[in-house]
Design an enzyme around this catalytic site. Sequence first.
Site, PDB file in Angstrom:
ATOM      1  N   GLU A   1     -23.443 -33.156  65.416  1.00 47.44           N
ATOM      2  CA  GLU A   1     -24.123 -32.371  64.001  1.00 47.44           C
ATOM      3  C   GLU A   1     -24.400 -31.016  64.760  1.00 47.44           C
ATOM      4  O   GLU A   1     -23.687 -30.450  64.594  1.00 47.44           O
ATOM      5  CB  GLU A   1     -25.543 -32.417  65.553  1.00 47.44           C
ATOM      6  CG  GLU A   1     -26.559 -33.706  65.423  1.00 47.44           C
ATOM      7  CD  GLU A   1     -27.090 -33.903  66.317  1.00 47.44           C
ATOM      8  OE1 GLU A   1     -26.722 -34.358  67.593  1.00 47.44           O
ATOM      9  OE2 GLU A   1     -28.100 -34.564  65.724  1.00 47.44           O
TER      10      GLU A   1
ATOM     11  N   GLU B   1     -25.668 -42.445  68.544  1.00 46.94           N
ATOM     12  CA  GLU B   1     -26.389 -41.998  69.389  1.00 46.94           C
ATOM     13  C   GLU B   1     -27.505 -43.584  69.717  1.00 46.94           C
ATOM     14  O   GLU B   1     -27.538 -44.155  70.580  1.00 46.94           O
ATOM     15  CB  GLU B   1     -27.923 -41.650  69.132  1.00 46.94           C
ATOM     16  CG  GLU B   1     -27.724 -39.468  69.257  1.00 46.94           C
ATOM     17  CD  GLU B   1     -26.604 -39.391  68.189  1.00 46.94           C
ATOM     18  OE1 GLU B   1     -26.306 -40.051  66.852  1.00 46.94           O
ATOM     19  OE2 GLU B   1     -26.866 -38.225  67.646  1.00 46.94           O
TER      20      GLU B   1
HETATM   21  N1  CAA Z   1     -21.734 -36.921  78.091  1.00 48.49           N
HETATM   22  C1  CAA Z   1     -21.436 -36.934  79.294  1.00 48.49           C
HETATM   23  N2  CAA Z   1     -20.277 -37.279  79.751  1.00 48.49           N
HETATM   24  C2  CAA Z   1     -19.572 -37.509  78.477  1.00 48.49           C
HETATM   25  C3  CAA Z   1     -19.920 -37.624  76.920  1.00 48.49           C
HETATM   26  C4  CAA Z   1     -21.140 -37.136  76.644  1.00 48.49           C
HETATM   27  N3  CAA Z   1     -21.627 -37.086  75.622  1.00 48.49           N
HETATM   28  N4  CAA Z   1     -18.691 -38.267  76.970  1.00 48.49           N
HETATM   29  C5  CAA Z   1     -17.879 -38.730  76.844  1.00 48.49           C
HETATM   30  N5  CAA Z   1     -17.805 -37.825  78.353  1.00 48.49           N
HETATM   31  C6  CAA Z   1     -16.892 -37.804  79.772  1.00 48.49           C
HETATM   32  C7  CAA Z   1     -16.846 -39.514  80.608  1.00 48.49           C
HETATM   33  O1  CAA Z   1     -18.115 -39.842  81.051  1.00 48.49           O
HETATM   34  C8  CAA Z   1     -15.701 -39.589  81.108  1.00 48.49           C
HETATM   35  O2  CAA Z   1     -16.383 -38.786  82.049  1.00 48.49           O
HETATM   36  P1  CAA Z   1     -15.954 -39.121  83.748  1.00 48.49           P
HETATM   37  O3  CAA Z   1     -14.131 -39.007  83.383  1.00 48.49           O
HETATM   38  O4  CAA Z   1     -16.072 -38.176  85.243  1.00 48.49           O
HETATM   39  O5  CAA Z   1     -16.057 -40.650  83.861  1.00 48.49           O
HETATM   40  C9  CAA Z   1     -15.084 -37.967  80.607  1.00 48.49           C
HETATM   41  O6  CAA Z   1     -15.969 -37.781  79.949  1.00 48.49           O
HETATM   42  C10 CAA Z   1     -14.479 -38.456  79.824  1.00 48.49           C
HETATM   43  O7  CAA Z   1     -14.740 -39.960  79.072  1.00 48.49           O
HETATM   44  P2  CAA Z   1     -13.569 -41.406  78.814  1.00 48.49           P
HETATM   45  O8  CAA Z   1     -12.937 -41.345  79.636  1.00 48.49           O
HETATM   46  O9  CAA Z   1     -15.409 -42.006  78.067  1.00 48.49           O
HETATM   47  O10 CAA Z   1     -12.966 -40.856  77.288  1.00 48.49           O
HETATM   48  P3  CAA Z   1     -12.174 -41.547  76.622  1.00 48.49           P
HETATM   49  O11 CAA Z   1     -11.679 -41.663  75.805  1.00 48.49           O
HETATM   50  O12 CAA Z   1     -12.287 -43.399  77.298  1.00 48.49           O
HETATM   51  O13 CAA Z   1     -13.773 -42.341  75.718  1.00 48.49           O
HETATM   52  C11 CAA Z   1     -15.491 -41.009  74.061  1.00 48.49           C
HETATM   53  C12 CAA Z   1     -13.626 -41.149  75.004  1.00 48.49           C
HETATM   54  C13 CAA Z   1     -15.039 -42.194  72.674  1.00 48.49           C
HETATM   55  C14 CAA Z   1     -15.971 -39.901  73.419  1.00 48.49           C
HETATM   56  C15 CAA Z   1     -16.232 -41.758  75.143  1.00 48.49           C
HETATM   57  O14 CAA Z   1     -16.458 -40.745  75.568  1.00 48.49           O
HETATM   58  C16 CAA Z   1     -17.515 -42.316  74.809  1.00 48.49           C
HETATM   59  O15 CAA Z   1     -17.732 -42.713  73.559  1.00 48.49           O
HETATM   60  N6  CAA Z   1     -18.607 -40.582  74.833  1.00 48.49           N
HETATM   61  C17 CAA Z   1     -20.118 -41.024  74.125  1.00 48.49           C
HETATM   62  C18 CAA Z   1     -20.078 -40.714  72.639  1.00 48.49           C
HETATM   63  C19 CAA Z   1     -21.563 -40.247  72.337  1.00 48.49           C
HETATM   64  O16 CAA Z   1     -22.159 -41.605  72.739  1.00 48.49           O
HETATM   65  N7  CAA Z   1     -22.402 -39.334  72.168  1.00 48.49           N
HETATM   66  C20 CAA Z   1     -23.209 -39.353  71.930  1.00 48.49           C
HETATM   67  C21 CAA Z   1     -24.300 -38.231  73.065  1.00 48.49           C
HETATM   68  S1  CAA Z   1     -26.250 -38.373  72.424  1.00 48.49           S
HETATM   69  C22 CAA Z   1     -26.740 -37.016  71.278  1.00 48.49           C
HETATM   70  O17 CAA Z   1     -25.302 -36.157  71.014  1.00 48.49           O
HETATM   71  C23 CAA Z   1     -27.447 -37.377  71.020  1.00 48.49           C
HETATM   72  C24 CAA Z   1     -27.970 -35.824  70.477  1.00 48.49           C
HETATM   73  O18 CAA Z   1     -27.919 -36.028  69.458  1.00 48.49           O
HETATM   74  C25 CAA Z   1     -28.775 -34.630  70.813  1.00 48.49           C
END
Ligand code: CAA
Length: 259
Positions: free
Chosen positions: A113, A133
Amino acid sequence: MMDAASPVRLERLEHVVVLTLDRPKALNALDVATLRALDAALDQVGDARAVVVTGGGEKAFVAGADIAAMSTLTPVEAAAFATLGQRVFDKLEALPMPVIAAVNGFALGGGCELALACDLVLAAPNAVFGQPEVKLGVIPGFGGTQRLVRRVGSMRARELCFTGRNVKAEEAVAIGLALRVVTEGSVKDAAVAMAHQIAAQGPVAVRLAKRAILDGDGADLRVGLAGERTLFALCFATADQKEGMSAFLGKRAPAFTGS
Ligand code: CAA
C-alpha cells in the site's frame, strides 16, 4: 534531519530526499511510531524536487502493518490505526513532487500500500508484492482495496486481495504494480538516479504535471482536460518556461530555477 532513534531516516542528496523506513528487525513493519515518524519526515521534505522511499536492511521494503501491535486492537483502535495509515499515505501521495518507491524486498500488506501511494515503483530482483491480509483474517486498511484497483485493474486487484498470494518482481512489472526490475546495481541507487533525472527538468512543470495527473485520477475526462489546460497556462507565468524555451531556441542547456 530525523533523530538517530527515529524509525524513518531522511537523507538529502542535492535536490533529492531519500526516506528510509528503518526497523529492519521487524522487516520495517509499520507501527504507530513508524507511521508518525513518516508523517513527520514528510513535513521535512521541503522544496525537494523528487523523493525516494525505501526500506532499511537487506530483506524488506516494508513487510506490512505491525502484526504484533495490531493483534490486540479493538474495533475502535483498528479504525484509528487505519485512519492514521491512510492519512499518512494520502499525505505522501499528495506531495507536490514525484515520489519513487525503491522496493528492495518484501512489500506486503501496508508495504504494498505504501508503494501504491508512490508515483513510480522500481523493484529489486528480490521484490515481493502482495496483499496477504486475508491470511490474517483482515482486509487491507491503508488503501489497498482502492489504490490497487486503480493501478492494476479491478479483477487483478480482486485476485490479489482474495487469495493473498505473493507477486514477484517480474510479474509486478507485467501487471503494472512496478515500472521495471533493476538488475544492475541497487534499486535505491537506480531510484536516486531517476530522481536526479526528474530534478533536472523544469521543477515547476514537473510539479504541475503531477498535479494534473492526480487531479484527473478518477475524474471525468472533460474535468481532467479542463484542469490540464489551466495548469498548462499557468506554466507560462513561470521563469522556467521562459528559460526552457529560450534555451531550446538558443541551442543551450536550460538553467532552471524552479520559479
Ligand atoms: N509485523 C510485525 N513483525 C513482522 C512483520 C509484520 N508485518 N513482518 C515480519 N515481522 C517480523 C517477524 O515477526 C520476525 O520477528 P522476530 O525475528 O522477532 O521473530 C522478523 O520480522 C523477521 O521476519 P520472519 O522471521 O518472518 O522473516 P522470513 O524471511 O521468514 O519471512 C515474510 C518474511 C514472508 C515477510 C514474513 O515475515 C511475513 O509473512 N510477514 C508478514 C507479512 C504480512 O502479512 N503483512 C501484512 C500485514 S497486515 C497489513 O499490512 C494490514 C494493512 O493493510 C494495514
